[in-house]
Scaffold this motif. Structure first.
Motif, mmCIF file in Angstrom:
data_model
loop_
_atom_site.group_PDB
_atom_site.id
_atom_site.type_symbol
_atom_site.label_atom_id
_atom_site.label_comp_id
_atom_site.label_asym_id
_atom_site.label_seq_id
_atom_site.Cartn_x
_atom_site.Cartn_y
_atom_site.Cartn_z
ATOM 1 N N TYR A 112 -15.403 -1.642 -19.615
ATOM 2 C CA TYR A 112 -16.630 -1.186 -18.967
ATOM 3 C C TYR A 112 -17.744 -0.914 -19.974
ATOM 4 C CZ TYR A 112 -13.696 -0.002 -14.893
ATOM 5 O OH TYR A 112 -12.836 -0.040 -13.830
ATOM 6 N N THR A 113 -18.992 -1.224 -19.577
ATOM 7 C CA THR A 113 -20.109 -0.596 -20.261
ATOM 8 C C THR A 113 -20.053 0.880 -19.857
ATOM 9 O OG1 THR A 113 -22.471 -0.669 -20.722
ATOM 10 C CG2 THR A 113 -21.847 -1.096 -18.455
ATOM 11 N N TYR A 120 -20.346 6.410 -13.945
ATOM 12 C CA TYR A 120 -20.836 6.538 -12.569
ATOM 13 C C TYR A 120 -19.832 6.010 -11.543
ATOM 14 C CZ TYR A 120 -25.504 7.759 -14.266
ATOM 15 O OH TYR A 120 -26.565 8.387 -14.855
ATOM 16 N N GLY A 121 -19.045 5.019 -11.918
ATOM 17 C CA GLY A 121 -18.176 4.362 -10.944
ATOM 18 C C GLY A 121 -16.906 5.162 -10.653
ATOM 19 N N ASN A 172 -21.732 3.560 -18.978
ATOM 20 C CA ASN A 172 -22.240 4.209 -17.770
ATOM 21 C C ASN A 172 -21.612 3.670 -16.488
ATOM 22 O OD1 ASN A 172 -23.730 6.467 -18.237
ATOM 23 N ND2 ASN A 172 -25.726 5.439 -18.311
ATOM 24 N N GLU A 173 -21.124 2.472 -16.524
ATOM 25 C CA GLU A 173 -20.375 1.957 -15.366
ATOM 26 C C GLU A 173 -19.083 2.774 -15.215
ATOM 27 O OE1 GLU A 173 -20.018 0.228 -12.150
ATOM 28 O OE2 GLU A 173 -21.373 -1.105 -13.210
#
Lengths: 322, 322
Positions: free
Chosen positions: B51-52, B58-59, B54-55
């Protein structure tokens, strides 16, 4: 058979499923991404992978056996790499489900299950490939692990096609403005996040590069500040595909920056088309890509009219062997 | 502690590991990709995600618990999104391993284990982040499932840094030719496959867009024929990062097409730098990205000299809050 019946039948044959592998090429690969994103983020135990078909064919896939479900897609059902991926999946004993609009195409040969979707009939129909893949992912999660928001997802599936179709039809005026503003640009960037990340990707490689011969690049909104944003300037055109739901803050942060430096920016925002008014909040993340895909199709059509470059025009594809 | 000891200690605390999650931003995200690619393709049971940051923040990440190992990276150790990802991982009980060159940086706060790598000392040292991540992946596979080519991987780790360093030094003449030929281009495409796919990506978003303000896009060689190739023309510049090993046929097929239509093409080929002469065939796929990264760094440096645009020059990064 529908997705629910397919997964039920696989479960009767194979109680333990460890891996779900999504395989396709180009737009068909990208259209599997929302399903992959949903299953990867919501499953506690399933291995979830997503390959361009030849990566699946040439690479080592140690998990490929009877505990794997392979979900492949090809619009015309004849993409050689994806047809070969089905053969490899079958050879290793995986359960193969294929999505195509072409009954009896080469893709169906090694598929245990085939779901035929529509395509050209309407903006909504064009989303069925993406939708069926997501439905399969939801069924796999529900039947193998249980999914607390399963009923909400069913509500969403019952609403999304009509919403997307009417959203597309309502987008024409904005799409024409976009087309006029971007018709002379030689480079256009695409950006999104969450389940919509590969809509940005497929819009870039297919609608822009393939169908309009416009130079393009795409990246995740969360990656924007880690390299790409240094290219921002007044004359560099961006398109931001903006999600409702968990990853909206990432898209919003990128938009704030684009506005601050007066970049040429077009936003296609799921919020403007009422996604949250019909889709339950619990599952909204996964339905952005269908809505945005339908709306952006109209933008691409208008761009093609303004540029007098039909979306069907090719120089190499379908014209020669390669 | 070295990667072997770290994984041994995690295993003593937690016998069952179900997920390995790689998290970073920009180049640091991309440098985790070879490890992710290796583990995803070779593990039968482990869930592997990338993942990047922030993904990831937030995810939904349903698998994030004490059965997960999170491997994060940030060069300076201060990337806010990645620092936050470590906090989230820790909060959910995951085992957190972080790679950074900055001891005692913010990234190390919530990390259970920190591996400090070098960076600026040499072309080889710049690869340590990528190398340690891969070593961690190899150890996880070996200790949790067993890896038949483990000894070959050790041979490869003992050879790759010197090879990459000498390859970079031998690339200067070719890099200068490249720089002269591409210095006036306003758009450059990058392409690769296999474990090197995200070297193409990071070269595009970091070296080209961020550090040279050159427009750029990147894609997988296997995707080239499913959209991007329609942009091919004599005046459209491409760089192909060519692998030795399983996915070479994909790169070769793209190259054949580029040559056929006389596209402006630069190839950085692992074969030319003798990868297979020192790295065992069984593991060669996973060591292409280190070699190619080192060589392409020289290409980027020469490009920056020819364009009189230092690789360290920025308009936004490090200069303002965003």
């Amino acid at each position: 058979m529908n997705p629910k019946q397919i997964i039920k039948e696989i479960k009767e044959k194979q109680e333990e499923i460890r891996s779900v592998i999504f395989v396709g090429c180009g737009a068909s690969k990208a259209e599997l991404y929302p399903a992959k994103y949903f299953l990867e983020n919501n499953s506690k135990n399933l291995r979830v992978s997503h390959y361009t078909a030849n990566e699946f064919n040439y690479g080592t896939i140690a998990s490929l056996d009877k505990t794997a479900i392979v979900i492949s897609a090809s619009l015309g059902g004849s993409t050689p790499e994806t047809v070969q991926a089905n053969a490899k999946a079958k050879e290793y004993g995986a359960h193969v489900i294929s999505l195509t609009r072409a009954e009896n195409s080469a893709l169906t040969k090694d598929a245990d299950y085939v779901i035929c979707h529509r395509f050209a009939e309407s903006y909504g129909a064009k989303l069925e490939k993406m939708g069926y893949a997501l439905e399969l992912a939801v069924e796999i999660l529900e039947q193998y692990e249980g999914y607390k928001d399963y009923e909400d997802a069913q509500v969403a599936f019952s609403k999304i096609y009509d919403l997307a179709d009417s959203a597309a039809k309502s987008a024409i005026a904005d799409a024409r403005k976009f087309a006029e503003a971007y018709k002379n640009d030689s480079m256009i960037y695409l950006m999104s996040s969450g389940a919509t990340a590969e809509v940005a990707y497929s819009t870039s490689i297919c609608l822009m590069m393939e169908m309009q011969w416009i130079n393009s690049g795409s990246f995740h909104s969360g990656e924007f500040f880690h390299g790409p944003f240094e290219i921002v300037d007044k004359d560099v055109p961006f398109i931001l595909l903006m999600n409702e739901g968990s990853t909206r803050p990432m898209d919003a942060r990128a938009l704030t920056f684009l506005k601050r430096f007066e970049a040429k920016t077009t936003v296609v925002d799921a919020l403007d088309y009422g996604l949250s008014s019909v889709i339950p909040k619990t599952v909204i993340d996964y339905f952005n890509p269908m809505l945005i895909t339908a709306v952006f199709r109209v933008y691409a059509e208008e761009l093609s009219y303004a540029r007098q470059h039909p979306l069907t025009k090719r120089r190499y594809m379908w014209k020669l062997e390669y």
